[in-house]
Scaffold this motif. Structure first.
Motif, mmCIF file in Angstrom:
data_model
loop_
_atom_site.group_PDB
_atom_site.id
_atom_site.type_symbol
_atom_site.label_atom_id
_atom_site.label_comp_id
_atom_site.label_asym_id
_atom_site.label_seq_id
_atom_site.Cartn_x
_atom_site.Cartn_y
_atom_site.Cartn_z
ATOM 1 N N TYR A 97 2.588 5.991 -13.379
ATOM 2 C CA TYR A 97 1.306 5.315 -13.546
ATOM 3 C C TYR A 97 0.832 4.660 -12.262
ATOM 4 C CZ TYR A 97 1.838 5.978 -18.540
ATOM 5 O OH TYR A 97 1.980 6.528 -19.772
ATOM 6 N N ASN A 98 1.766 4.082 -11.528
ATOM 7 C CA ASN A 98 1.381 3.359 -10.316
ATOM 8 C C ASN A 98 0.703 4.296 -9.320
ATOM 9 O OD1 ASN A 98 4.357 2.328 -11.250
ATOM 10 N ND2 ASN A 98 2.915 0.658 -10.855
ATOM 11 N N TYR A 99 1.299 5.445 -9.178
ATOM 12 C CA TYR A 99 0.774 6.455 -8.274
ATOM 13 C C TYR A 99 -0.597 6.937 -8.767
ATOM 14 C CZ TYR A 99 1.198 10.478 -5.111
ATOM 15 O OH TYR A 99 1.013 11.387 -4.122
ATOM 16 N N PHE A 156 0.820 -1.205 0.000
ATOM 17 C CA PHE A 156 0.000 0.000 0.000
ATOM 18 C C PHE A 156 0.861 1.264 0.000
ATOM 19 C CE2 PHE A 156 -3.000 -3.161 1.663
ATOM 20 C CZ PHE A 156 -4.026 -2.978 0.746
ATOM 21 N N GLY A 157 2.128 1.107 -0.392
ATOM 22 C CA GLY A 157 3.054 2.233 -0.407
ATOM 23 C C GLY A 157 2.548 3.438 -1.175
ATOM 24 N N ASN A 158 1.983 3.188 -2.389
ATOM 25 C CA ASN A 158 1.474 4.308 -3.182
ATOM 26 C C ASN A 158 0.351 5.026 -2.460
ATOM 27 O OD1 ASN A 158 3.120 4.130 -5.538
ATOM 28 N ND2 ASN A 158 1.993 2.272 -6.086
ATOM 29 N N TYR A 159 -0.488 4.228 -1.790
ATOM 30 C CA TYR A 159 -1.625 4.838 -1.094
ATOM 31 C C TYR A 159 -1.163 5.709 0.067
ATOM 32 C CZ TYR A 159 -4.599 1.761 -3.823
ATOM 33 O OH TYR A 159 -5.237 1.142 -4.854
ATOM 34 N N THR A 160 -0.174 5.207 0.830
ATOM 35 C CA THR A 160 0.297 6.028 1.958
ATOM 36 C C THR A 160 0.979 7.298 1.436
ATOM 37 O OG1 THR A 160 2.215 4.583 2.047
ATOM 38 C CG2 THR A 160 0.524 4.209 3.699
ATOM 39 N N THR A 161 1.689 7.189 0.295
ATOM 40 C CA THR A 161 2.310 8.391 -0.283
ATOM 41 C C THR A 161 1.253 9.399 -0.709
ATOM 42 O OG1 THR A 161 3.874 6.826 -1.223
ATOM 43 C CG2 THR A 161 4.181 9.138 -1.789
ATOM 44 N N PHE A 182 -1.620 9.907 0.573
ATOM 45 C CA PHE A 182 -2.102 10.624 1.752
ATOM 46 C C PHE A 182 -1.034 11.534 2.344
ATOM 47 C CE2 PHE A 182 -5.379 7.296 1.726
ATOM 48 C CZ PHE A 182 -6.489 8.114 1.835
ATOM 49 N N ALA A 183 0.230 11.065 2.320
ATOM 50 C CA ALA A 183 1.305 11.844 2.924
ATOM 51 C C ALA A 183 1.556 13.143 2.150
ATOM 52 C CB ALA A 183 2.582 11.014 2.995
ATOM 53 N N GLU A 184 1.481 13.082 0.822
ATOM 54 C CA GLU A 184 1.804 14.280 0.036
ATOM 55 C C GLU A 184 0.740 15.353 0.106
ATOM 56 O OE1 GLU A 184 3.096 13.373 -3.870
ATOM 57 O OE2 GLU A 184 5.066 12.728 -3.157
ATOM 58 N N GLY A 185 -0.491 14.937 0.323
ATOM 59 C CA GLY A 185 -1.523 15.927 0.643
ATOM 60 C C GLY A 185 -2.182 16.637 -0.527
ATOM 61 N N ALA A 186 -1.506 16.736 -1.688
ATOM 62 C CA ALA A 186 -2.093 17.486 -2.797
ATOM 63 C C ALA A 186 -3.378 16.819 -3.284
ATOM 64 C CB ALA A 186 -1.098 17.600 -3.948
ATOM 65 N N PHE A 187 -3.355 15.480 -3.323
ATOM 66 C CA PHE A 187 -4.537 14.760 -3.788
ATOM 67 C C PHE A 187 -5.686 14.909 -2.783
ATOM 68 C CE2 PHE A 187 -7.149 10.912 -4.324
ATOM 69 C CZ PHE A 187 -7.437 11.007 -5.669
ATOM 70 N N VAL A 188 -5.340 14.766 -1.491
ATOM 71 C CA VAL A 188 -6.352 14.925 -0.450
ATOM 72 C C VAL A 188 -6.991 16.304 -0.561
ATOM 73 C CG1 VAL A 188 -6.770 14.949 2.048
ATOM 74 C CG2 VAL A 188 -5.112 13.346 1.066
ATOM 75 N N GLN A 189 -6.121 17.310 -0.804
ATOM 76 C CA GLN A 189 -6.635 18.668 -0.925
ATOM 77 C C GLN A 189 -7.580 18.797 -2.120
ATOM 78 O OE1 GLN A 189 -3.644 21.763 -1.344
ATOM 79 N NE2 GLN A 189 -3.865 22.126 0.857
ATOM 80 N N SER A 190 -7.224 18.124 -3.234
ATOM 81 C CA SER A 190 -8.078 18.201 -4.418
ATOM 82 C C SER A 190 -9.423 17.535 -4.147
ATOM 83 C CB SER A 190 -7.385 17.573 -5.625
ATOM 84 O OG SER A 190 -7.368 16.160 -5.516
ATOM 85 N N VAL A 191 -9.396 16.434 -3.368
ATOM 86 C CA VAL A 191 -10.660 15.774 -3.013
ATOM 87 C C VAL A 191 -11.505 16.702 -2.146
ATOM 88 C CG1 VAL A 191 -11.715 13.873 -1.725
ATOM 89 C CG2 VAL A 191 -9.762 13.420 -3.218
ATOM 90 N N LEU A 192 -10.857 17.345 -1.165
ATOM 91 C CA LEU A 192 -11.592 18.274 -0.306
ATOM 92 C C LEU A 192 -12.161 19.431 -1.124
ATOM 93 C CD1 LEU A 192 -9.287 18.372 2.846
ATOM 94 C CD2 LEU A 192 -11.467 17.175 2.565
#
Lengths: 301, 298
Positions: B267-269, B60-65, B67-77
């Motif tokens: 692509y993996n990310y 689940f390395g890509n998934y934790t990254t 969440f860790a990087e935050g830009a994607f989470v921010q885009s979802v928000l």
């Protein structure tokens, strides 16, 4: 329900009479019409702007008031649009027709078979298949387009007509509509009678079922056609050769150069107007069938 | 073909098979492949990756990254905040338009219905190009009219551009949703309304107690599709991107996944982001369906 489907016009008429009965006094009706008129301005002004702007030259596009004509030269603009870059715009238009027409035709045929199969035959796993298909309706396009690109690249199909066509053959929403419609409109007794007469299952489907289901099939075709025509993500991901672009992708590719080549702003406006016309004609012509199909979709949701 | 076992196979499966084959190839397999890809990581050998690449299991390395990087989470928000405003605006507008047309005299109805529905025939790309012009100072009649009235309209500013995008989406789809609701409104039995009128119900009471409950399924359907649409926001912000610096490469989840796959070649990310987005969309849709379903029973 079958009767409603066969004569949509008459039903609409009686229903509209019902609406008129509850319309109330004249003053209410005037206020109502005024409100509707104001809202119509919101929906129509951008299209009006597009028509006006398509007649302007590049200077007037920026220099004159946007909502009124200045030195109209629509034919010159259209000539420029179609001849630019070796008639590439025409090619994009034809590509869009191939993608949307071909994709929607096959999708409708597949959905008709699947919907009828689900509605009129019982077999193990039927509901599981239907639920899986329904889940497919809700899937975001990225979840599909990115892995599809990787798979197509490995199969050497990326950047080809097939890359856009093949995924367009699948319409889960079409299967959903066809099943509900076949459930309501295809009489089991009629099928039984045809079987006793010795007709094969496929002949029954081709000669009887498809005819009964035609309003739903028009709906599915139209939905899929508009969906493919409007799809931006899939061709954007799949295609790198500009000659394979559909019209939507082509027009945005001009946007990237427009700051260096101002003529492209004018071509973009004209191109946008021309690209909207075929879809408008289709929607107007087929709207009658479409509405009856929409009822089917929402009633059981 | 005519062995005993085969004959018991339902012909229904024969009708279903062609669709299922394509559905499997172009829906199920890609999803599975995205899931699989999201669990790997591409490692490059050599200082600049010149010795080739190979796939390494990352769990689940890509998934934790992500969440860790935050830009994607921010885009979802960002799209969730957008949806909280845009979905109710869209659905209320579509419902009001449907009810107004239902109540209006028959004469103008046909014209207004077509006028409201017209933008649905304008592809998202074209609608975005079109509104892009209407937002750009120097070419936009809206900005120039605003200027004459003493207003400085900035449609492409850091706080306004998201709502300018919401406007494009509302303009395009309100009429379509209206049509879905009208279709169900037409199915309301006339004698039901007649009965409520005889019972002394006025127009408002008829809407509130008879029409709205009966068009509920159509409203639920359009709401679910609008929620999914909000999460998938892609075309409109991407087309506006050249016009403003305020639409970043991680503005919406779809744009972020697209950029990670094709600009950053990861692509993996991107696959992990696509899978997360699918999960969020499914959760929200089913959550909403449960919410309204539960209230109906209660």
């Amino acid at each position: 329900m079958t009767a409603t489907m066969e004569r949509p016009t008459t039903t609409v008429h009686t229903r509209q009479k019902r609406g008129r009965l509850s319309a109330g006094p004249l003053s209410t009706r005037i206020i109502l019409t005024a409100v509707l008129g104001l809202i119509a301005i919101y929906f129509l002004v951008p299209v009006y702007w597009l028509i006006v702007s398509a007649t302007k030259n590049s200077t007037d596009l920026f220099g004159s008031f946007g909502l009124w004509f200045a030195h109209p030269q629509l034919l010159t603009n259209l000539g420029d649009l179609f001849s630019f870059d070796n008639h590439i715009y025409l090619r994009w238009g034809l590509n869009s027709i191939v993608y949307a027409g071909g994709g929607a035709l096959v999708a409708t045929a597949l959905a008709a078979g699947a919907g009828y199969g689900l509605a009129r035959f019982s077999f193990r796993g039927r509901e599981a298949v239907f639920n899986t298909v329904l889940a497919g309706v809700m899937l975001p396009q990225t979840a599909l387009a990115l892995p599809l690109y990787l798979l197509f690249a490995q199969a050497h199909l990326a950047n080809s007509y097939w890359a856009v066509l093949l995924p367009s053959f699948v319409s889960p929403f079409g299967v959903y509509l066809c099943r509900i419609y076949a459930d309501a409109a295809v009489p089991p007794g009629l099928l039984e009678a045809a079987r006793i007469d010795g007709a094969s299952e496929f002949a029954i489907f081709r000669r009887i079922v498809l005819r009964i289901m035609s309003p739903a099939l028009v709906t599915v075709f139209l939905f899929q056609f508009v969906g493919i025509w409007n799809n931006y993500f899939l061709p954007l991901v799949m295609l790198s050769d500009t000659k394979l672009y559909p019209i939507t992708l082509g027009l945005t590719s001009w946007q990237g150069f427009a700051s260096r080549q101002p003529l492209l702003y004018q071509l973009e406006v004209g191109g946008a107007l021309v690209s909207v016309i075929p879809l408008m004609i289709m929607i107007v012509v087929l709207q009658r069938f479409w509405r009856s199909g929409l009822t089917e979709g929402s009633v059981k949701a | 073909m005519a062995t005993g076992k085969r004959r018991r196979l339902s012909p229904g499966i024969g009708f279903l098979a062609p669709f299922c084959l394509f559905f499997l190839l172009f829906f199920i397999v890609p999803i599975g492949y995205a899931l699989y890809q999201s669990l790997f990581r591409t490692e490059r050998t050599g200082l600049y990756g010149e010795l080739g690449t190979h796939q390494v299991f990352a769990g689940f390395g890509n998934y934790t990254t992500v969440f860790a990087e935050g830009a994607f989470v921010q885009s979802v928000l960002r799209v969730l905040g957008y949806a909280v405003v845009q979905v109710p605006v869209m659905i209320v507008l579509a419902t009001v338009l449907a009810l107004l047309l239902d109540a209006a005299s028959a004469r103008g109805v046909r014209f207004f219905r077509s006028a409201f529905f017209l933008p649905y025939g304008v592809p998202g790309v074209i609608a975005s190009i079109l509104w892009g012009f209407l937002y750009t100072p120097g070419i936009s009649p809206l900005v120039s009219i605003g200027g004459h009235l003493g207003l400085t309209l900035d449609f492409l500013g850091p706080t306004t551009v998201l709502w300018s995008i919401a406007n494009i989406v509302t303009w395009q789809f309100a009429g379509y949703n209206m049509l879905v609701i009208i279709a169900q409104l037409k199915a309301v039995p006339g004698d039901l309304l007649e009965a409520s009128r005889i019972d002394g119900a006025n127009a408002w009471q008829a809407i509130w107690h008879v029409k709205l409950p009966l068009i509920r399924p159509a409203i639920v359907l359009t709401t679910v599709f609008t929620i999914i649409g909000s999460l998938q926001l892609f075309t409109e912000p991407l087309v506006l991107q050249p016009l403003t610096a305020n639409v970043t490469s991680t503005y919406t989840p779809n744009i972020a996944a697209y950029a990670d796959a094709f600009s950053n070649n990861n692509y993996n990310y991107a696959a992990a982001e696509a899978v997360l987005l699918a999960l969020i969309a499914a959760m929200l849709s089913f959550g909403f369906l449960r919410l309204v379903g539960g209230r109906r029973r209660g």
